[in-house]
Design a protein around this motif. Sequence first.
Motif, PDB file in Angstrom:
ATOM      1  N   GLY A  11      -6.772   0.298 -23.008  1.00 41.11           N
ATOM      2  CA  GLY A  11      -6.276   1.277 -23.976  1.00 41.11           C
ATOM      3  C   GLY A  11      -7.361   2.251 -24.390  1.00 41.11           C
ATOM      4  O   GLY A  11      -7.131   3.466 -24.469  1.00 41.11           O
ATOM      5  N   PHE A  12      -8.563   1.720 -24.628  1.00 33.41           N
ATOM      6  CA  PHE A  12      -9.702   2.565 -25.019  1.00 33.41           C
ATOM      7  C   PHE A  12     -10.055   3.539 -23.896  1.00 33.41           C
ATOM      8  O   PHE A  12     -10.305   4.729 -24.147  1.00 33.41           O
ATOM      9  CB  PHE A  12     -10.905   1.680 -25.348  1.00 33.41           C
ATOM     10  N   ILE A  15      -7.255   6.278 -23.588  1.00 37.92           N
ATOM     11  CA  ILE A  15      -7.231   7.268 -24.671  1.00 37.92           C
ATOM     12  C   ILE A  15      -8.421   8.223 -24.591  1.00 37.92           C
ATOM     13  O   ILE A  15      -8.295   9.420 -24.851  1.00 37.92           O
ATOM     14  CB  ILE A  15      -7.144   6.575 -26.056  1.00 37.92           C
ATOM     15  N   THR A  16      -9.594   7.723 -24.191  1.00 38.99           N
ATOM     16  CA  THR A  16     -10.775   8.592 -24.107  1.00 38.99           C
ATOM     17  C   THR A  16     -10.696   9.516 -22.889  1.00 38.99           C
ATOM     18  O   THR A  16     -10.975  10.710 -22.977  1.00 38.99           O
ATOM     19  CB  THR A  16     -12.066   7.767 -24.056  1.00 38.99           C
ATOM     20  N   LYS A  17     -10.294   8.963 -21.738  1.00 36.38           N
ATOM     21  CA  LYS A  17     -10.175   9.793 -20.535  1.00 36.38           C
ATOM     22  C   LYS A  17      -9.005  10.765 -20.672  1.00 36.38           C
ATOM     23  O   LYS A  17      -9.104  11.933 -20.256  1.00 36.38           O
ATOM     24  CB  LYS A  17      -9.966   8.890 -19.305  1.00 36.38           C
ATOM     25  N   GLY A  18      -7.908  10.300 -21.281  1.00 36.35           N
ATOM     26  CA  GLY A  18      -6.762  11.179 -21.515  1.00 36.35           C
ATOM     27  C   GLY A  18      -7.126  12.354 -22.403  1.00 36.35           C
ATOM     28  O   GLY A  18      -6.698  13.492 -22.170  1.00 36.35           O
ATOM     29  N   ALA A  19      -7.939  12.092 -23.435  1.00 36.04           N
ATOM     30  CA  ALA A  19      -8.378  13.163 -24.338  1.00 36.04           C
ATOM     31  C   ALA A  19      -9.230  14.186 -23.597  1.00 36.04           C
ATOM     32  O   ALA A  19      -9.127  15.393 -23.835  1.00 36.04           O
ATOM     33  CB  ALA A  19      -9.165  12.570 -25.505  1.00 36.04           C
ATOM     34  N   MET A 182      -1.550   9.687 -21.360  1.00 34.17           N
ATOM     35  CA  MET A 182      -2.655   8.709 -21.343  1.00 34.17           C
ATOM     36  C   MET A 182      -3.128   8.400 -22.764  1.00 34.17           C
ATOM     37  O   MET A 182      -3.392   7.239 -23.102  1.00 34.17           O
ATOM     38  CB  MET A 182      -3.810   9.233 -20.499  1.00 34.17           C
ATOM     39  N   MET A 183      -3.208   9.441 -23.611  1.00 30.22           N
ATOM     40  CA  MET A 183      -3.625   9.218 -25.007  1.00 30.22           C
ATOM     41  C   MET A 183      -2.619   8.367 -25.766  1.00 30.22           C
ATOM     42  O   MET A 183      -2.992   7.446 -26.499  1.00 30.22           O
ATOM     43  CB  MET A 183      -3.812  10.560 -25.727  1.00 30.22           C
ATOM     44  N   VAL A 184      -1.331   8.685 -25.605  1.00 27.34           N
ATOM     45  CA  VAL A 184      -0.286   7.949 -26.327  1.00 27.34           C
ATOM     46  C   VAL A 184      -0.218   6.496 -25.857  1.00 27.34           C
ATOM     47  O   VAL A 184      -0.169   5.565 -26.675  1.00 27.34           O
ATOM     48  CB  VAL A 184       1.083   8.642 -26.160  1.00 27.34           C
ATOM     49  N   LEU A 185      -0.243   6.279 -24.535  1.00 29.33           N
ATOM     50  CA  LEU A 185      -0.223   4.918 -23.997  1.00 29.33           C
ATOM     51  C   LEU A 185      -1.479   4.153 -24.404  1.00 29.33           C
ATOM     52  O   LEU A 185      -1.417   2.966 -24.760  1.00 29.33           O
ATOM     53  CB  LEU A 185      -0.108   4.950 -22.469  1.00 29.33           C
ATOM     54  N   GLY A 186      -2.611   4.832 -24.342  1.00 32.86           N
ATOM     55  CA  GLY A 186      -3.872   4.206 -24.755  1.00 32.86           C
ATOM     56  C   GLY A 186      -3.845   3.804 -26.212  1.00 32.86           C
ATOM     57  O   GLY A 186      -4.318   2.722 -26.587  1.00 32.86           O
ATOM     58  N   SER A 187      -3.261   4.676 -27.062  1.00 35.29           N
ATOM     59  CA  SER A 187      -3.136   4.370 -28.495  1.00 35.29           C
ATOM     60  C   SER A 187      -2.308   3.114 -28.703  1.00 35.29           C
ATOM     61  O   SER A 187      -2.675   2.231 -29.493  1.00 35.29           O
ATOM     62  CB  SER A 187      -2.471   5.540 -29.236  1.00 35.29           C
ATOM     63  N   LYS A 188      -1.192   3.030 -27.968  1.00 32.26           N
ATOM     64  CA  LYS A 188      -0.297   1.869 -28.121  1.00 32.26           C
ATOM     65  C   LYS A 188      -0.982   0.584 -27.680  1.00 32.26           C
ATOM     66  O   LYS A 188      -0.910  -0.440 -28.371  1.00 32.26           O
ATOM     67  CB  LYS A 188       0.993   2.094 -27.326  1.00 32.26           C
ATOM     68  N   LEU A 189      -1.646   0.624 -26.535  1.00 32.27           N
ATOM     69  CA  LEU A 189      -2.358  -0.560 -26.046  1.00 32.27           C
ATOM     70  C   LEU A 189      -3.462  -0.969 -27.015  1.00 32.27           C
ATOM     71  O   LEU A 189      -3.660  -2.155 -27.302  1.00 32.27           O
ATOM     72  CB  LEU A 189      -2.961  -0.283 -24.661  1.00 32.27           C
ATOM     73  N   VAL A 191      -3.693  -0.311 -30.300  1.00 31.39           N
ATOM     74  CA  VAL A 191      -3.151  -0.814 -31.567  1.00 31.39           C
ATOM     75  C   VAL A 191      -2.506  -2.188 -31.391  1.00 31.39           C
ATOM     76  O   VAL A 191      -2.818  -3.131 -32.114  1.00 31.39           O
ATOM     77  CB  VAL A 191      -2.122   0.186 -32.159  1.00 31.39           C
ATOM     78  N   ASP A 192      -1.599  -2.292 -30.398  1.00 29.02           N
ATOM     79  CA  ASP A 192      -0.872  -3.556 -30.197  1.00 29.02           C
ATOM     80  C   ASP A 192      -1.818  -4.718 -29.929  1.00 29.02           C
ATOM     81  O   ASP A 192      -1.682  -5.805 -30.513  1.00 29.02           O
ATOM     82  CB  ASP A 192       0.118  -3.418 -29.027  1.00 29.02           C
ATOM     83  N   ASN A 193      -2.778  -4.520 -29.049  1.00 31.71           N
ATOM     84  CA  ASN A 193      -3.692  -5.604 -28.694  1.00 31.71           C
ATOM     85  C   ASN A 193      -4.784  -5.791 -29.726  1.00 31.71           C
ATOM     86  O   ASN A 193      -5.307  -6.900 -29.884  1.00 31.71           O
ATOM     87  CB  ASN A 193      -4.277  -5.349 -27.301  1.00 31.71           C
ATOM     88  N   GLY A 194      -5.105  -4.716 -30.462  1.00 27.72           N
ATOM     89  CA  GLY A 194      -6.036  -4.855 -31.582  1.00 27.72           C
ATOM     90  C   GLY A 194      -5.463  -5.754 -32.664  1.00 27.72           C
ATOM     91  O   GLY A 194      -6.174  -6.581 -33.256  1.00 27.72           O
ATOM     92  N   ILE A 195      -4.151  -5.604 -32.912  1.00 26.98           N
ATOM     93  CA  ILE A 195      -3.464  -6.461 -33.886  1.00 26.98           C
ATOM     94  C   ILE A 195      -3.488  -7.916 -33.429  1.00 26.98           C
ATOM     95  O   ILE A 195      -3.766  -8.830 -34.221  1.00 26.98           O
ATOM     96  CB  ILE A 195      -2.003  -5.983 -34.074  1.00 26.98           C
ATOM     97  N   LYS A 196      -3.217  -8.132 -32.134  1.00 24.42           N
ATOM     98  CA  LYS A 196      -3.216  -9.505 -31.607  1.00 24.42           C
ATOM     99  C   LYS A 196      -4.590 -10.157 -31.708  1.00 24.42           C
ATOM    100  O   LYS A 196      -4.718 -11.328 -32.092  1.00 24.42           O
ATOM    101  CB  LYS A 196      -2.742  -9.499 -30.142  1.00 24.42           C
TER     102      LYS A 196
END
Length: 319
Positions: A11-12, A15-19, A182-189, A191-196
């Motif tokens: 995810g990281f 989001i960074t490469k997508g940006a 890529m940014m949106v998918l990266g954000s979701k990955l 956040v979701d896995n950060g919560i876990k």
Amino acid sequence: MLFIIILFILGFILITKGADIFINYTVIIGKKTNISELVLGATIVSFATTLPELTVSTVASLQGHTTMSLGNAVGSIICNTGLVLGLVAFISPFKVDKNMFFSKSIILLISVFLTILLSIDGNINRIDALLLLLMLLVYMYTNYKSVEKDSKTDLSKNYNRGSINIKETLKIAVFFIVGLVMMVLGSKLLVDNGIKIAEIIGIPQGIISLTVIALGTSLPELVSSITAIRKKHHAISVGNVLGANILNIVSVIGISAIPNDIPILAQTAKIDFPFMIALLLILIIPTIKKHKLHRWQGMLMLSTYLLYMATLYYIYIVA
């Protein structure tokens, strides 16, 4: 646990490469069309990076979770201004286009105070939503005039507008969308896995909601803005945040209030709204006076954002 960590890292990376891709092709669009970076930030970039908030809030309203819709929009404005633009100004202070910044700021303030005025009766209903959507039309019209003005100004200066064939246009559009996805998918990955990961470690759910989830939908704005200043395109950052804040009010809240009325909670009226107004005034008043975003403003916005987070932490975790 290992798989969750791998997804978090993925995810990281996304989001960074997508940006990187997103900002690079935003700049290319600007060069090919001769539209200023601040206008691009306030139009294309802000519309794109606000999609997560719009999606989350609309779905929440359709499912009957209307307070989440308003909280997501107002929370994103606080995060965009306090954290995103606070970091941008602290890392790299910069001058702004006086007229453009003034016009976008005025629309933002009118939209915010209109929302607060409409919420005095305790909710935002369909009639209120129509008024907010009317402000959206005003904002879109001012953007159209800004783009038109930019184009005329640049043509009058005999700038050589690059000719774009269909193949090149398609390539720019595809990579721009790929960067955004890529940014949106990266954000979701992230956040979701950060919560876990936080839950596995044993961090209380209340703290998770105040940190990871609160930041989640603002990650595209944060990463794209930081990437923009790293590439020396500061105007995209400020245009992105101003545009995203306006859209969070007039489109996210406006559209979310159509399926169901949005009730105004005591926390929203007594805590969220005052912090939102304070942050916007810290951003707008000194910048209009000096035509520059200063490092001290960045520090003050960051401090105000941290105070907001601490206030929520005290209310929901300590008290």
